[in-house]
Design an enzyme around this catalytic site. Sequence first.
Site, short mmCIF file in Angstrom:
data_model
loop_
_atom_site.label_atom_id
_atom_site.label_comp_id
_atom_site.label_asym_id
_atom_site.label_seq_id
_atom_site.Cartn_x
_atom_site.Cartn_y
_atom_site.Cartn_z
N GLY A 101 0.82 -1.20 0.00
CA GLY A 101 0.00 0.00 0.00
C GLY A 101 0.86 1.26 0.00
N SER A 102 0.36 2.30 0.67
CA SER A 102 0.98 3.63 0.54
C SER A 102 2.36 3.76 1.16
CB SER A 102 0.05 4.68 1.14
OG SER A 102 -1.11 4.82 0.35
#
Length: 732
Positions: free
Chosen positions: A291-292
């Site tokens: 993810g981020s």
Amino acid sequence: MAFLYVFLCLLFFILWVRVGYLQIVDADNLTREALALTTKSVKRPERGLIFDADGNKLVGNISKSDIYIDTNILAAAKDSQKEREKLRRLALKTLDMTEAKFDERMKKSGYVLLKNNVERSVALRLKDSDIPGLVVEDFEARTYPNNDLASLVIGFAGKEGDGRYGIEKYYDDALRLAPTFGKKKDSQVPINAGANLKLTISESLQRKVEDVLDSHQEKKHAHRMTAIVQETQTGAIRAMASTDDYDLNHPSRPTTKEQKAVWKDLKDEQRSQILFDNWRNFSVSDTYEPGSTFKTITAAAALEEDTTNPKKHYYCTGYVRDIPGVTITCTSLPNPHGDITMDKAFSESCNVTFVNMGRELKKEGLLKYIRAFGFGEVTGIDLPAEQKGIVPTSTKEINEARLATMSYGHGIAVTPIQMVTAVSAVANGGYLLKPYVVDEIQDVSGNVLVKQGRTVRRQVISETTSETMRTLLTHVVDHGTGTMGAVNRYHVGGKTGTAGKVSDTGGYEKDKYISSFVSVAPIEDPKYTVLVIVEEPEGDYFGGTVAAPIASEIMAAALQEGDVPPTGSDQSKKVKKVIVPDVKNLLLEDAGKVLTDAGLKFNMASENVGDFGMVIQQAPEAGTEVDENTIVDLKIDPNDGKERTVPNFRGKTKQEVEKILESSKLDYVLEGEGTVVSQEPLAGDILPKDAKIHIRFEADVRDKPSDNNADGNNRREAKEKTNKARNKAGSN
């Protein structure tokens, strides 16, 4: 002939007398001597010991025994029934055997195992009983004084002295017998002794990390929580833990309530699979979608290639719609970031901006740095069963959609050890290091045979880029999505991540997420990199509110243990604290006003928000004390399906309620004038099919004619304030 005949008869008579004496008179003594001969010790080179970084013993050796009975000898012994009953009493009392188990073993003929892995003191009591046919086999076994501490790292050894998992397996040869490589000429290493290991792991920090994870596990009921503490400048692992650990002294026992409940009913193959899962170290042997947190890699690559800079402007519309068949959204919706600089996009985690940054790097550029930072290859850590992860093998595997999703950490799979090592490289001047858990290999006298240390695999980015990235990471913690990852009196940099959990059958599992946070501190001269991963937390699942607080506690413990001097001010005395209000069941506009008035920001974690959309989940939860300007993550239900949830209308004017209900196309009955004082059904209830909403109003000071204009202006100002807050809200 006569003389020979008499001589032979006399000889046989003497032999017959001797046999009779042995069989009858001296039988008991001979039985005891036979027992002494069958009681034996299995002698092998003593396995080396394992110590933590401060010299505390983590693994030792202890004498144990296996107890056997030769049922044939017992049956042929004098008073065999009496001896059998004596053995029964001892087995039931000292070996914790049941009568059924004892009888089952005694039905067998010959050499039968009664009990294995018996403590030496118990074995001696049995040996002194002088029971015919009883055999005690001694052997050296491993002992783990801290039971489950660092179990996934240490691993365990089998009865034959062979390492099975973890360090015990990776360094099996050295632990069995001191290696000849690196041996000093004056080193006196006994031929029957293995080498000792000194780890980089600190027992006290490891215990603290495990305690922190266990504490938060009780609150979030996650599937698993994992944390790694790495020395940013050397690659040494100071702590590595997961909540799914096990007792090293009893590795074959079930570890969870769920496993214990079904253990007896499982087949051997099922038990084996569960045990293999229990023993596997997630940090090196499993992969996840980052993810981020992976935006750290994309940002570093773009800065190094000079395709972006912190003040470069991008424009976020909330969507990326130009990929055929794919729509990528930004969690800033329904009010997208609009014009936004690269540094702000990083701190607020704007997906749209990072898609554009990935496009500027192009397939070749992004893949070049993904591989340069070590993804898609093993890190070389000295632990077994390390996985490579899943990344494209060439640009041919990267289409437009995958280029876009990889830029913000989706569509690839990495291991936790790869992730923490890559972020260390981002922060330490750009050097990708080899992580390691064993600092020294020593002989029994303490002489160092092998010394490990900082090993540079390659330099990925320049010191200048690394310095810029440290600044960007600080912004995330100071005023972005990672404020809950801050550590008082230290400057900390970090990055949040929230990703859907990939399903084994493809796609993502419904309502299952992986929350993560990676941090570096002190940012002026990074000492430690901390990665926390939370799989499938219940309720709130945002990286900034689930994983960041855990990382904050762990980083604080690491800095304290490392005697790292503070680099910042006492923030607890200067930052204003506020209590998070309850905005569940409020319409989005109302929730935004309440949070903004409380001095907080908010972030959308929903793609579609209609006019009737309402808050169904918030993080931090209501009642939590946080710093002013903290971002509250909101999950919005568009509330446009067949079943509608009734929002909270309390305090709204009649005109406002009519406008909302007309757009929702619901039936309603309004009574009275003024502002809402009651409603039926209540807020949060599901509206039955074809039912009407009954709302009662009473006069309020806002309904006085003299205040109408002021009231309208106030509400317009509040709405404008809410819209501005939305535009400022960060995404995760």
